[in-house]
Design an enzyme around this catalytic site. Structure first.
Site, PDB file in Angstrom:
ATOM      1  N   THR A  20       0.817  -1.212   0.000  1.00 37.05           N
ATOM      2  CA  THR A  20       0.000   0.000   0.000  1.00 37.05           C
ATOM      3  C   THR A  20       0.846   1.256   0.000  1.00 37.05           C
ATOM      4  O   THR A  20       2.028   1.222   0.344  1.00 37.05           O
ATOM      5  CB  THR A  20      -0.950   0.030   1.208  1.00 37.05           C
ATOM      6  N   LYS A  52      -8.641   2.076   1.533  1.00 37.06           N
ATOM      7  CA  LYS A  52      -7.745   2.149   2.685  1.00 37.06           C
ATOM      8  C   LYS A  52      -7.794   3.514   3.363  1.00 37.06           C
ATOM      9  O   LYS A  52      -7.087   3.749   4.325  1.00 37.06           O
ATOM     10  CB  LYS A  52      -6.320   1.846   2.243  1.00 37.06           C
TER      11      LYS A  52
END
Length: 195
Positions: A20, A52
Site C-alpha cells: 500500500t 484504505k
C-alpha cells in the site's frame, strides 16, 4: 519470507510493509489523505480496489466524518484501529490530537493491541498525524506524510511538487501516481478524501 527475520524486525518496529501507499498533504487550509487500492499477498494482487482511506468521527454538515484515516498494514488490524480511534474520538469530543495520543498509548501498552501490525495517517481540519504501534504520534514537517511500501516514493514526489503547486489535492494525486509507477505493491486506483 524468512519468518524469524520478519518476527525480529517486527519486534523492533521495523516491519517491512508491502502492499500500500498512503499520503497526507496539508496546504493552504486544505488537508488531503489519499491511498491506493491494491491488496497484495506475496507477489499476487488479491484485490485492486480496496478502500484504505476512510472518514471517521462526528459528522459535518454534509454527513461526512470530520476525521480522515488511512492505513498501511494488515487489514483486520487496521479495522481494529479504526474502531478504537472512533471510540477515542467519541470519548474526547472529536479532539483528534487527544484521541490519537490516547490511542497510541493503548497501542503501545495493551497486550492485544501491541501485536497489531499497521501504521496510520489521520487528519482533521487542524492536524495531520502519523500513528505507530511504538506509541508515536508524529506531526510531519512541512505538512506532508506518507506510509507504506510506496510511501517514500510518494513523499519524495510530494516534497518536490510542494514549492510549485498550491493545491494539496493535486500534490497528493500526482505523488500517488508516481508511487504507482515505481512501487509494484501500489496501484493507480486512488481513494482521496479532503477536509
Amino acid at each position: 519470507m524468512d519468518e524469524s527475520r520478519y518476527s525480529h524486525a517486527s519486534a523492533h518496529g521495523l516491519v517491512p510493509w508491502h502492499g500500500t501507499t498512503i499520503i497526507g498533504v496539508r496546504k493552504n487550509g486544505k488537508t488531503v489523505v489519499a491511498g491506493d487500492g491494491q491488496v497484495s499477498m506475496g507477489n499476487t494482487v488479491m484485490k485492486p480496489n480496496a478502500r484504505k482511506v476512510r472518514r471517521l468521527g462526528a459528522k459535518d454538515e454534509n454527513g461526512n466524518g470530520k476525521v480522515i484515516a488511512g492505513f498501511a498494514g494488515a487489514t483486520a488490524d487496521a479495522f481494529t484501529l479504526f474502531e478504537r480511534l472512533e471510540n477515542k474520538l467519541e470519548q474526547y469530543s472529536g479532539q483528534l490530537l487527544r484521541a490519537a495520543v490516547e490511542l497510541a498509548k493503548d497501542w503501545r501498552t495493551d497486550k492485544y493491541l501491541r501485536n497489531l501490525e499497521a501504521l496510520m495517517i489521520v487528519a482533521d481540519a487542524e492536524s495531520l498525524l502519523v500513528l505507530t504501534g511504538n506509541g508515536d504520534v508524529l506531526e510531519p514537517e512541512a505538512g506532508i506524510a506518507a506510509i507504506g511500501s510506496g510511501g517514500n516514493y510518494a513523499l519524495s514526489a510530494a516534497r518536490a511538487l510542494d514549492p510549485y503547486e498550491q493545491d494539496a489535492e493535486k500534490i497528493a494525486r500526482r505523488a500517488m501516481e508516481v508511487a504507482a509507477e515505481v512501487c509494484v505493491f501500489t496501484n493507480d486506483r486512488i481513494t482521496l478524501e479532503t477536509i
